[in-house]
Structure formats: structure tokens, C-alpha cells
Design an enzyme around this catalytic site. Structure first.
Site, short mmCIF file in Angstrom:
data_model
loop_
_atom_site.label_atom_id
_atom_site.label_comp_id
_atom_site.label_asym_id
_atom_site.label_seq_id
_atom_site.Cartn_x
_atom_site.Cartn_y
_atom_site.Cartn_z
NE ARG A 32 -9.49 23.17 10.92
CZ ARG A 32 -10.22 24.26 10.90
NH1 ARG A 32 -11.00 24.51 9.87
NH2 ARG A 32 -10.19 25.12 11.90
CG MET A 34 -20.50 18.34 21.92
SD MET A 34 -19.21 19.16 22.85
CE MET A 34 -18.40 17.73 23.51
N GLY A 92 -12.02 23.97 23.10
CA GLY A 92 -12.48 24.07 24.49
C GLY A 92 -13.51 23.02 24.87
CG ASP A 140 -19.37 22.81 29.14
OD1 ASP A 140 -20.55 23.12 29.35
OD2 ASP A 140 -18.53 23.61 28.68
CB THR A 183 -21.48 30.90 27.17
OG1 THR A 183 -21.45 30.12 25.98
CG2 THR A 183 -22.07 32.26 26.85
CE LYS A 197 -18.13 27.43 27.91
NZ LYS A 197 -18.53 26.12 27.38
P1 NDP Z 1 -13.32 25.94 19.68
O1 NDP Z 1 -13.28 27.12 18.78
O2 NDP Z 1 -12.56 25.97 20.97
O3 NDP Z 1 -12.78 24.64 18.88
C1 NDP Z 1 -13.22 24.39 17.56
C2 NDP Z 1 -12.78 23.01 17.12
O4 NDP Z 1 -13.42 22.71 15.88
C3 NDP Z 1 -11.27 22.86 16.87
O5 NDP Z 1 -10.87 21.56 17.22
C4 NDP Z 1 -11.17 23.12 15.36
O6 NDP Z 1 -10.04 22.47 14.78
C5 NDP Z 1 -12.43 22.43 14.89
N1 NDP Z 1 -12.93 22.95 13.61
C6 NDP Z 1 -13.41 24.18 13.36
N2 NDP Z 1 -13.80 24.25 12.07
C7 NDP Z 1 -13.53 23.05 11.49
C8 NDP Z 1 -13.70 22.52 10.18
N3 NDP Z 1 -14.21 23.26 9.20
N4 NDP Z 1 -13.33 21.24 9.96
C9 NDP Z 1 -12.81 20.48 10.96
N5 NDP Z 1 -12.62 20.93 12.22
C10 NDP Z 1 -12.98 22.20 12.47
O7 NDP Z 1 -14.88 25.64 19.91
P2 NDP Z 1 -15.53 24.90 21.17
O8 NDP Z 1 -14.68 23.72 21.47
O9 NDP Z 1 -15.82 25.87 22.25
O10 NDP Z 1 -16.96 24.43 20.60
C11 NDP Z 1 -17.06 23.35 19.68
C12 NDP Z 1 -18.54 23.04 19.43
O11 NDP Z 1 -19.16 22.52 20.60
C13 NDP Z 1 -19.35 24.26 19.01
O12 NDP Z 1 -20.19 23.86 17.94
C14 NDP Z 1 -20.17 24.58 20.23
O13 NDP Z 1 -21.41 25.17 19.89
C15 NDP Z 1 -20.38 23.20 20.85
N6 NDP Z 1 -20.62 23.23 22.31
C16 NDP Z 1 -21.81 22.73 22.79
C17 NDP Z 1 -22.07 22.72 24.15
C18 NDP Z 1 -23.38 22.18 24.66
O14 NDP Z 1 -23.70 22.37 25.84
N7 NDP Z 1 -24.13 21.49 23.85
C19 NDP Z 1 -21.10 23.24 25.13
C20 NDP Z 1 -19.87 23.71 24.52
C21 NDP Z 1 -19.66 23.72 23.16
P3 NDP Z 1 -8.61 23.21 14.68
O15 NDP Z 1 -7.91 22.94 15.98
O16 NDP Z 1 -7.97 22.57 13.52
O17 NDP Z 1 -8.90 24.68 14.47
#
Ligand code: NDP
Length: 279
Positions: free
Chosen positions: A155, A224, A133, A105, A65, A69
Site C-alpha cells: 500500500r 498468511m 514484519g 517464519d 510474537t 519481534k
Molecule cells: P505489519 O503490521 O508489520 O505489516 C502490515 C502490512 O500490511 C504492511 O505492509 C501494511 O502496509 C499492510 N496493510 C495493512 N492494512 C492494509 C490495507 N488495508 N490494505 C493494504 N495493505 C495493508 O504486520 P505483519 O507483517 O507482522 O503481519 C502481516 C500478516 O501476516 C498478519 O495478518 C499476520 O497475522 C500474518 N502472519 C502470519 C504468520 C503465520 O505464521 N501464519 C506469521 C507472521 C505474520 P503499509 O506499509 O502501507 O502500512
């Protein structure tokens, strides 16, 4: 000899995976143990090595996790097509001649949508929010279900555009719809059947700039993140959408990993019910 599994993360203390896999093992009569291991931020590979050295042939696999990853992707000596497409690995299988890396996932999300929420992505107009991710991991599994449309909004718009292009070029996407990107500012007036929030905005309480139009009639809004009510969930509810959080995805991706390792598919509904009652 009891087979050994673990989840590696940092932080990892909050992980529900040991509980989920213990329930799966009890349900299916599999002899295994599953622990959570906190790896140093720069010590993921060393922690996996230590686990394997400690348990030798009994060490059979691991989940991975945040934030490891991508590192798990590089540690794997072979990868499934889904892991290759995602560029990230959440499931490792320790084999006699190497390490197989998989990503469950996306399959977990699709199973949660189809089997627990009665929402088949086939033919639906899907809006995917985020390009990190988690978003990467679900794009190909969603495309393989045959949606009518898959738009990615992020964003940082360039990241969404790059991601859409990358997946549009995948050979697996040659048939069916190709993903595209859209800016948050261009969403006004657009409606979707399924809106998936794969951003981490909910962690900071940030509100996404979403027009109410995105939540079309009978829309499902999928957050998510799990374990808390987010601004996205409230926006969706206020717009009349049906709302789900990512707890089902968590349990379903775990079930996929369990199947990869043990060849047995556990029933997820009772495990999901236990977790829901506990929260
Ligand atoms: P990452 O850090 O890889 O990506 C974060 C993403 O969120 C980016 O696209 C980022 O945009 C965007 N973001 C962050 N803050 C903001 C904001 N304030 N406003 C708009 N966009 C924003 O995280 P992950 O992809 O690993 O995880 C994303 C979510 O998914 C988490 O909440 C995680 O807990 C959840 N998750 C749930 C799983 C499940 O099994 N239920 C499995 C995996 C993840 P930018 O590119 O502009 O920075």
C-alpha cells in the site's frame, strides 16, 4: 528437570503455540513445558528476565510474537543470518553465555509451500503483498529457493521499494534473482504462479486492489493470516486460484523452532490435522 519454554506476546491468549509444542513434545518424547506469557507493551525484556529468573537453568528458550519481534532482535546477543536479514526474531535460545536469536517464519512458509502444498517456489513467479514484519521475514528464504521472479507490492509503495533494494543488496542474493517492487496500479495484465498475502488487510476486512490477472493459471494464493476467510482468499478463489491460509506456516515455523531448541524435527502433518479439526 523439565525444560521450560514460553511464547511472549500482547495479546497472547489466542496463541496456538502452547498446543502445538505440547503435541510436538508428546510425539517426540521430549520432556518440556511451554506456556503463553502476556508481557506488558513496555515490559518485554523484563518478562523474559522474570521467566529466566523463575526457572533458572530450566529456562531454555522462547518464541516471540506481535508486537515484540523487533525488541527480541535487540535482546539477542547473537543472531542467525536469517534473523539479521529479517530484522526480527521469533525464536530465542537461552545459552550459558548469551541469547541466540533466530527467525523461523520464512523457513516455516517455505516448508508449508513445499511439503504440505506441493508448491516448490523454485522457478515460480512470485508476488509478495505487504512490506511489514511478516514480509521481511520471508523474502530471503524465498529468494534462496530460486524463484524466477519476486515482486513486492505494498500500500505504501516507498516501503516496498526500500525493502526490495535492501534485499537486492544482500550478499546472499548476489546469485539468482533480485527482488523488485511494483505498485498495485501497475499489476494489471501481470500474472504470477504464487501470490502471497503478507499484509494485515484481512484483519480489518479490507479488499486489496488486485486485478484478476495476478492469479495466473494454476496459481497458488497464500494468505498468511489463518482462522478466517479473507477478502484476498475470496478474490483468489473467484479468479480460479488454489487457496491456502497461514495455519501450515504457523505449525511449520513452530517445528523449525522446536528443531532449533531440541535438535529433533517433529512430524507436522498430524499436528496440522489436529488444529484443522479443532477450527
Ligand atoms: P505489519 O503490521 O508489520 O505489516 C502490515 C502490512 O500490511 C504492511 O505492509 C501494511 O502496509 C499492510 N496493510 C495493512 N492494512 C492494509 C490495507 N488495508 N490494505 C493494504 N495493505 C495493508 O504486520 P505483519 O507483517 O507482522 O503481519 C502481516 C500478516 O501476516 C498478519 O495478518 C499476520 O497475522 C500474518 N502472519 C502470519 C504468520 C503465520 O505464521 N501464519 C506469521 C507472521 C505474520 P503499509 O506499509 O502501507 O502500512
Amino acid at each position: 528437570m523439565t525444560d521450560r519454554y514460553a511464547v511472549f506476546g500482547n495479546p497472547v491468549g489466542h496463541s496456538k503455540s502452547p498446543r502445538i509444542h505440547a503435541l510436538f513434545a508428546a510425539q517426540t518424547g521430549q520432556d518440556l513445558s511451554y506456556e503463553a506469557i502476556l508481557a506488558e507493551k513496555d515490559g518485554f525484556a523484563a518478562a523474559v528476565d522474570a521467566f529466566r529468573a523463575r526457572h533458572r537453568a530450566a529456562a531454555r528458550g522462547a518464541n516471540v510474537t506481535v508486537p515484540f519481534k523487533e525488541e527480541a532482535f535487540r535482546l539477542a546477543t547473537r543472531r542467525t543470518p536469517l534473523a539479521e536479514a529479517a530484522g526480527a526474531v521469533n525464536t530465542l535460545s537461552f545459552e550459558h553465555d548469551g541469547i541466540l536469536g533466530d527467525n523461523t517464519d520464512g523457513a516455516g512458509l517455505v516448508r508449508d509451500l513445499k511439503h504440505n502444498l506441493g508448491c516448490d517456489p523454485a522457478g515460480r513467479r512470485i508476488l509478495l503483498l505487504g512490506a511489514g514484519g511478516a514480509a521481511r521475514g520471508v523474502i530471503l528464504p524465498l529468494l534462496l529457493e530460486g524463484p524466477a521472479e519476486l515482486l513486492i507490492a505494498n500500500r505504501t509503495e516507498e516501503t516496498a521499494a526500500r525493502l526490495a533494494l535492501e534485499f537486492a543488496r544482500l550478499p546472499g542474493c548476489a546469485v539468482g534473482v533480485k527482488p523488485d517492487s511494483i505498485g498495485f496500479g501497475d499489476l494489471a495484465g501481470r500474472g504470477f504462479d504464487l501470490v502471497i498475502n503478507a499484509t494485515s488487510a484481512g484483519l480489518s476486512g479490507a479488499v486489496l486492489p488486485l486485478p484478476t490477472s495476478v492469479f495466473g493459471p494454476r496459481c497458488i494464493a497464500y494468505e498468511m493470516l489463518y482462522g478466517r476467510d479473507t477478502a484476498f482468499m475470496n478474490q483468489a478463489r473467484e479468479s480460479g486460484a488454489r487457496v491456502a491460509d497461514g495455519l501450515g506456516m504457523l505449525v511449520e515455523q513452530a517445528a523449525e523452532a522446536f528443531f532449533v531448541w531440541r535438535g529433533v524435527r517433529p512430524h507436522t502433518a498430524p499436528v496440522l490435522a489436529v488444529l484443522k479439526n479443532a477450527s
